[in-house]
Design a protein around this motif. Structure first.
Motif, mmCIF file in Angstrom:
data_model
loop_
_atom_site.group_PDB
_atom_site.id
_atom_site.type_symbol
_atom_site.label_atom_id
_atom_site.label_comp_id
_atom_site.label_asym_id
_atom_site.label_seq_id
_atom_site.Cartn_x
_atom_site.Cartn_y
_atom_site.Cartn_z
ATOM 1 N N ILE A 49 -2.083 9.063 7.778
ATOM 2 C CA ILE A 49 -1.618 8.709 6.435
ATOM 3 C C ILE A 49 -0.097 8.772 6.342
ATOM 4 N N SER A 50 0.494 9.842 6.844
ATOM 5 C CA SER A 50 1.948 10.030 6.692
ATOM 6 C C SER A 50 2.759 9.259 7.726
ATOM 7 N N GLY A 51 2.175 9.028 8.898
ATOM 8 C CA GLY A 51 2.925 8.422 9.990
ATOM 9 C C GLY A 51 3.775 9.412 10.755
ATOM 10 N N ALA A 102 0.853 -1.183 0.000
ATOM 11 C CA ALA A 102 0.000 0.000 0.000
ATOM 12 C C ALA A 102 0.895 1.241 0.000
ATOM 13 N N PRO A 103 0.344 2.412 -0.323
ATOM 14 C CA PRO A 103 1.191 3.577 -0.591
ATOM 15 C C PRO A 103 2.045 4.055 0.569
ATOM 16 N N ASN A 104 1.636 3.812 1.816
ATOM 17 C CA ASN A 104 2.395 4.323 2.958
ATOM 18 C C ASN A 104 2.876 3.212 3.874
ATOM 19 N N GLU A 105 3.150 2.058 3.300
ATOM 20 C CA GLU A 105 3.738 0.950 4.054
ATOM 21 C C GLU A 105 5.250 0.954 3.887
ATOM 22 N N ARG A 106 5.953 0.654 4.975
ATOM 23 C CA ARG A 106 7.420 0.616 4.957
ATOM 24 C C ARG A 106 7.899 -0.671 5.616
ATOM 25 N N ARG A 162 3.443 -5.860 12.762
ATOM 26 C CA ARG A 162 3.277 -4.435 12.498
ATOM 27 C C ARG A 162 3.824 -3.643 13.666
ATOM 28 N N GLY A 163 4.713 -2.684 13.388
ATOM 29 C CA GLY A 163 5.280 -1.856 14.438
ATOM 30 C C GLY A 163 4.510 -0.559 14.626
ATOM 31 N N GLN A 164 4.354 0.182 13.550
ATOM 32 C CA GLN A 164 3.592 1.433 13.593
ATOM 33 C C GLN A 164 2.364 1.297 12.713
ATOM 34 N N TYR A 165 1.262 1.850 13.197
ATOM 35 C CA TYR A 165 0.049 1.965 12.394
ATOM 36 C C TYR A 165 -0.523 3.343 12.647
ATOM 37 N N GLY A 166 -0.373 4.235 11.672
ATOM 38 C CA GLY A 166 -0.868 5.589 11.836
ATOM 39 C C GLY A 166 -0.201 6.296 12.992
ATOM 40 N N CYS A 187 -0.266 4.893 7.280
ATOM 41 C CA CYS A 187 1.129 4.481 7.457
ATOM 42 C C CYS A 187 1.191 3.172 8.243
ATOM 43 N N ARG A 188 2.006 2.238 7.732
ATOM 44 C CA ARG A 188 2.277 0.992 8.466
ATOM 45 C C ARG A 188 3.743 0.621 8.287
ATOM 46 N N THR A 189 4.343 0.122 9.345
ATOM 47 C CA THR A 189 5.677 -0.444 9.246
ATOM 48 C C THR A 189 5.609 -1.916 9.621
ATOM 49 N N TYR A 190 6.385 -2.720 8.909
ATOM 50 C CA TYR A 190 6.380 -4.168 9.124
ATOM 51 C C TYR A 190 7.801 -4.674 9.361
ATOM 52 N N ARG A 191 7.899 -5.709 10.171
ATOM 53 C CA ARG A 191 9.117 -6.483 10.367
ATOM 54 C C ARG A 191 8.742 -7.958 10.385
#
Length: 334
Positions: A301-303, A14-18, A171-175, A159-163
């Protein structure tokens, strides 16, 4: 900011996933989750079509889907201004249109549906009885469809971050929210019966739904879709347009156990999500609650949580974000 990724990443993320850590393996694992069989097996009695297929089917049957298309144009403009340039693809939204259960009743409050971030897929159901595959009340069904899609687009674009934790994607961060690898969340659940919220999950869910219902209300007004006569359709109309008063809902007035359950779920969602979020905006945003709502959505959206922190500090004093939301257990060891 536009999504500049290309090739497999643009299709899989998705557009704001890292991604962090072993990004190659992580991307492969997400690819497995997002290209495997869909989630429709959770609803074995229901026939699902993609959202684009549903719109074509309705129009082929002579039903007017204009309010959905007008709402889609509205949300493109609004979400782009918030920082979300790419919307949830219609092909990744599966709509349950027909059920073999004769009393099945669909809509936003149908159980076990919504956006699933690991699969990057949304499951929703057509509002109303699901016996024929076409809506019984097309205008209200189209508005319900718009509210669901507008809502899930914001979840998709958050915004989402994955490990990787072993072979599991975590998921580490969500919004605005953060989670430790062991599952500890930055904010704690609200107390039972709370009138307001100090839980970031409720804040984000409430923000997404407030925005989706605002767009739906504007589309209904523009297309001159008016409130139906008293009954479940009237409750649904007031729900999707953000005009619902939870005290007005009488589940006992429903005509079947299924519609009673639908109204009960509607009342619970209004009380525990939308009313708590509205109370939070009034308490913390004061006379500038709309501005705070917009700042929250942009940050989801941006995180970039610093924008929310700066706004809260300016209007409520230093360290407001942590004072409001930080759970002591988030800082404990182990």
């Amino acid at each position: 900011m536009p999504d500049l990724r290309s090739g497999p990443e643009r299709l899989i993320l998705a557009p704001n996933e890292r991604l962090y850590g072993n990004t190659e393996r992580l991307l492969a694992r997400l690819s497995e989750l997002r290209t495997a069989a869909s989630l429709t097996h959770h609803h074995p009695a229901v026939t699902f079509l993609s959202l684009s297929e549903v719109l074509r089917q309705w129009e082929a049957a002579g039903l007017d889907a204009g309010v959905f298309r007008y709402g889609l144009a509205l949300l493109r403009l609004r979400y782009s201004a918030l920082g979300l340039a790419r919307l949830l693809p219609l092909e990744r939204v599966l709509v349950g249109v027909e059920s073999t259960q004769p009393d099945a009743f669909g809509g936003f409050h149908h159980p076990n549906q919504g956006y699933r971030h690991l699969q990057m897929q949304a499951l929703i159901t057509m509002y109303g009885p699901m016996a024929t595959g076409l809506p019984e009340n097309p205008p209200v069904a189209a508005l319900d469809l718009l509210r669901s899609y507008a809502h899930d687009c914001l979840h998709y674009g958050s915004c989402r971050t994955y490990r990787l934790l072993g072979e599991s994607v975590v998921r580490g961060q969500y919004g605005l929210n953060f989670r430790r690898p062991d599952g500890r969340s930055y904010s704690a659940p609200d107390p039972v019966g709370s009138r307001t919220t100090r839980n970031l999950g409720i804040v984000m869910e409430g923000a997404c739904d407030r925005e989706a219902r605002t767009i739906t209300r504007l589309a209904a007004e523009q297309c001159q879709i008016h409130e139906p006569s008293p009954g479940i359709d009237r409750y649904a109309y007031r729900d999707v347009t953000g005009l619902l008063d939870v005290d007005d809902i009488d589940p006992a007035s429903a005509s079947s156990p299924v519609t009673t359950a639908f109204l009960t779920a509607m009342a619970s969602y209004q009380r525990n999500i939308n009313d708590r979020y509205a109370a939070f905006l009034d308490e913390v945003g004061h006379t500038e609650s709309y501005e705070l709502h917009t700042v929250i959505l942009s940050a989801i959206i941006s995180g970039d949580v610093t924008t929310v922190c700066a706004w809260l500090d300016q209007h409520n004093g230093p360290y407001t974000f942590a004072t409001l939301f930080l759970s002591p257990s988030y800082l404990t060891a182990g």
